[in-house]
Scaffold this motif. Structure first.
Motif, PDB file in Angstrom:
ATOM      1  N   PHE A  57      42.953  41.275  47.802  1.00 39.50           N
ATOM      2  CA  PHE A  57      44.196  40.856  47.467  1.00 39.50           C
ATOM      3  C   PHE A  57      44.485  40.409  46.085  1.00 39.50           C
ATOM      4  CE2 PHE A  57      44.254  40.708  52.212  1.00 39.50           C
ATOM      5  CZ  PHE A  57      45.121  41.888  52.538  1.00 39.50           C
ATOM      6  N   GLY A  58      43.556  39.837  45.707  1.00 34.88           N
ATOM      7  CA  GLY A  58      43.521  39.193  44.309  1.00 34.88           C
ATOM      8  C   GLY A  58      43.804  40.593  43.175  1.00 34.88           C
ATOM      9  N   SER A  85      42.559  51.961  32.236  1.00 32.82           N
ATOM     10  CA  SER A  85      43.226  50.654  32.567  1.00 32.82           C
ATOM     11  C   SER A  85      42.990  50.210  33.883  1.00 32.82           C
ATOM     12  CB  SER A  85      44.818  51.133  32.528  1.00 32.82           C
ATOM     13  OG  SER A  85      45.175  51.373  31.272  1.00 32.82           O
ATOM     14  N   LEU A  86      42.633  50.807  34.876  1.00 37.36           N
ATOM     15  CA  LEU A  86      42.467  50.273  36.095  1.00 37.36           C
ATOM     16  C   LEU A  86      40.947  49.502  36.124  1.00 37.36           C
ATOM     17  CD1 LEU A  86      43.659  53.281  38.450  1.00 37.36           C
ATOM     18  CD2 LEU A  86      44.391  50.648  38.367  1.00 37.36           C
ATOM     19  N   GLY A  98      39.566  45.810  37.244  1.00 37.53           N
ATOM     20  CA  GLY A  98      38.432  45.585  38.054  1.00 37.53           C
ATOM     21  C   GLY A  98      37.636  44.661  37.224  1.00 37.53           C
ATOM     22  N   LEU A  99      37.263  44.874  36.092  1.00 38.76           N
ATOM     23  CA  LEU A  99      36.465  44.136  35.294  1.00 38.76           C
ATOM     24  C   LEU A  99      36.938  42.722  35.008  1.00 38.76           C
ATOM     25  CD1 LEU A  99      35.361  46.545  32.389  1.00 38.76           C
ATOM     26  CD2 LEU A  99      34.044  45.782  34.405  1.00 38.76           C
ATOM     27  N   MET A 100      38.095  42.517  34.875  1.00 36.23           N
ATOM     28  CA  MET A 100      38.857  41.157  34.681  1.00 36.23           C
ATOM     29  C   MET A 100      38.814  40.327  35.838  1.00 36.23           C
ATOM     30  SD  MET A 100      42.196  42.015  32.512  1.00 36.23           S
ATOM     31  CE  MET A 100      42.905  40.589  32.949  1.00 36.23           C
ATOM     32  N   ILE A 117      34.354  42.240  38.736  1.00 38.29           N
ATOM     33  CA  ILE A 117      33.338  43.185  39.368  1.00 38.29           C
ATOM     34  C   ILE A 117      32.480  43.631  38.307  1.00 38.29           C
ATOM     35  CG2 ILE A 117      33.357  45.367  40.473  1.00 38.29           C
ATOM     36  CD1 ILE A 117      36.078  44.958  41.576  1.00 38.29           C
ATOM     37  N   GLY A 118      31.117  43.684  38.391  1.00 35.97           N
ATOM     38  CA  GLY A 118      30.272  44.066  37.295  1.00 35.97           C
ATOM     39  C   GLY A 118      30.648  45.575  37.040  1.00 35.97           C
ATOM     40  N   LYS A 119      30.358  46.188  35.895  1.00 40.08           N
ATOM     41  CA  LYS A 119      30.676  47.306  35.249  1.00 40.08           C
ATOM     42  C   LYS A 119      29.852  48.554  36.115  1.00 40.08           C
ATOM     43  CE  LYS A 119      30.308  50.481  31.397  1.00 40.08           C
ATOM     44  NZ  LYS A 119      29.778  51.663  32.298  1.00 40.08           N
ATOM     45  N   ASP A 120      28.700  48.101  36.513  1.00 40.92           N
ATOM     46  CA  ASP A 120      27.860  49.010  37.294  1.00 40.92           C
ATOM     47  C   ASP A 120      28.438  49.307  38.716  1.00 40.92           C
ATOM     48  OD1 ASP A 120      26.251  49.574  35.183  1.00 40.92           O
ATOM     49  OD2 ASP A 120      24.700  48.315  36.178  1.00 40.92           O
ATOM     50  N   GLN A 121      28.732  48.297  39.239  1.00 41.93           N
ATOM     51  CA  GLN A 121      29.489  48.161  40.698  1.00 41.93           C
ATOM     52  C   GLN A 121      30.887  49.184  40.596  1.00 41.93           C
ATOM     53  OE1 GLN A 121      30.278  44.408  42.410  1.00 41.93           O
ATOM     54  NE2 GLN A 121      31.297  45.228  44.143  1.00 41.93           N
TER      55      GLN A 121
END
Length: 220
Positions: free
Chosen positions: A121-122, A146-147, A151-153, A156-160
């Motif tokens: 939800f965040g 952009s999406l 996710g990174l912000m 969430i880790g880059k690999d994940q």
């Protein structure tokens, strides 16, 4: 005005940033595979139902929305915060969010949001608040980037994140799940709502409050 769903299944393969997913399939192919019980029952990834609020709340809102729908963004940004403050946080209402896919960009956004269920939800809030920016990023690659940035912000880790955005099995399962839900509940536009099983179209907060009060009183 709400946006009408396509009559036919989404035809284009959901490829991220212009790069085809391993085993990428069309929505029609995904739907066919999803209907094959002997396959999906054993191998399809589980689709987590995204719920905000007390799961035992007496009133249930099921929201059908698309991340590329501007009316859904308006509901998320303007109406939902008031519902959350006055009904969800008070334990009167729970919200179940279900994806609707108009296009591949909405699918990509959903895959980012669903990459971390506890942050769903965040991340959804971030996607809707910035919808006017990322949907206009130009190329497929620009929108995908952009999406990814959202996710990174969100932590969430880059690999994940890359693994989530290239999970073709999850993609197939999501398309089949979306089509099953939309067909069963007769969803023809977004945002659409089921409140304790009764269908409602998009409303102002005042109208929502009136309906929620009626359902809450009936549940007592």
């Amino acid at each position: 005005m709400t946006r009408i769903l396509p009559v036919a299944a989404l035809a284009a393969a959901f490829a991220l940033g212009g790069v085809a997913l391993p085993g990428a399939v069309s929505a029609q192919e995904a739907s066919s595979e999803a209907s094959a019980a002997e396959t999906t029952a054993e191998t399809a990834p589980e689709i987590v139902e995204m719920v905000k609020g007390d799961v035992n709340a007496p009133v249930e809102i099921i929201e059908y929305a698309s991340f590329t729908c501007p009316h859904c963004a308006r509901f998320s940004n303007e109406v939902l915060p008031q519902i959350e403050e006055n009904y969800i946080k008070t334990g009167k209402v729970k919200l179940v969010y279900r994806d609707v896919y108009f296009d591949k960009y909405g699918m990509w956004a959903a895959m980012v949001a669903r990459c971390s269920p506890e942050k769903f939800f965040g991340i959804s809030d971030m996607i809707y608040k910035t919808q006017g920016d990322w949907v206009k990023a130009g190329s497929d690659q620009g929108i995908a980037d952009s999406l990814r940035k959202i996710g990174l912000m969100a932590g969430i880790g880059k690999d994940q994140l890359d693994a989530c955005m290239n999970d073709s099995a999850k993609l197939k399962a999501l398309v089949g799940w979306y089509q099953e839900n939309a067909t069963r509940d007769n969803i023809t536009s977004t945002p659409s709502f089921l409140i304790d099983g009764k269908s409602y179209s998009n409303m102002s907060y005042d109208d929502f409050a009136k309906v929620l009060d009626e359902h809450y009183e009936a549940a007592q």
